[in-house]
Design a protein around this motif. Structure first.
Motif, mmCIF file in Angstrom:
data_model
loop_
_atom_site.group_PDB
_atom_site.id
_atom_site.type_symbol
_atom_site.label_atom_id
_atom_site.label_comp_id
_atom_site.label_asym_id
_atom_site.label_seq_id
_atom_site.Cartn_x
_atom_site.Cartn_y
_atom_site.Cartn_z
ATOM 1 N N VAL A 73 9.078 -17.131 -27.300
ATOM 2 C CA VAL A 73 8.024 -17.451 -28.076
ATOM 3 C C VAL A 73 7.774 -16.511 -29.441
ATOM 4 C CG1 VAL A 73 5.215 -16.939 -27.990
ATOM 5 C CG2 VAL A 73 6.636 -17.742 -25.747
ATOM 6 N N HIS A 74 7.789 -17.056 -30.547
ATOM 7 C CA HIS A 74 7.529 -16.544 -31.725
ATOM 8 C C HIS A 74 6.385 -16.128 -32.136
ATOM 9 C CE1 HIS A 74 11.836 -16.906 -32.751
ATOM 10 N NE2 HIS A 74 11.853 -18.008 -31.920
ATOM 11 N N ASP A 75 5.372 -16.831 -31.839
ATOM 12 C CA ASP A 75 3.994 -16.708 -32.184
ATOM 13 C C ASP A 75 2.977 -17.337 -31.276
ATOM 14 O OD1 ASP A 75 1.684 -15.931 -33.941
ATOM 15 O OD2 ASP A 75 2.121 -17.208 -35.590
ATOM 16 N N ILE A 76 1.868 -17.136 -31.370
ATOM 17 C CA ILE A 76 0.877 -17.779 -30.546
ATOM 18 C C ILE A 76 -0.515 -18.025 -31.420
ATOM 19 C CG2 ILE A 76 -0.752 -17.971 -28.597
ATOM 20 C CD1 ILE A 76 1.304 -16.372 -27.067
ATOM 21 N N TYR A 77 -1.035 -19.112 -31.764
ATOM 22 C CA TYR A 77 -2.074 -19.456 -32.500
ATOM 23 C C TYR A 77 -3.152 -20.099 -31.810
ATOM 24 C CZ TYR A 77 -5.228 -20.913 -36.030
ATOM 25 O OH TYR A 77 -6.043 -21.387 -37.162
#
Length: 49
Positions: free
Chosen positions: A44-48
């Motif tokens: 996971v690189h980013d959660i928005y």
């Protein structure tokens, strides 16, 4: 963050080292948890939201 997920969501979440150990244990049969569909090992690189 790394995760092991199936069709219903996240089964495990943690550091790369921890999750790769768990994933190897699943593949070798040491962990026999039921999952739905395919298992995915993802980073996971980013959660928005």
């Amino acid at each position: 963050m790394w995760r092991i997920i199936d069709n219903k969501g996240t089964l495990y979440s943690g550091s790369e080292e921890d999750i790769k150990i768990i994933y190897d244990q699943i593949k070798s049969g040491q962990i026999q948890e039921k999952w739905y569909g395919d298992l995915l090992l993802v980073q996971v690189h980013d959660i928005y939201k």
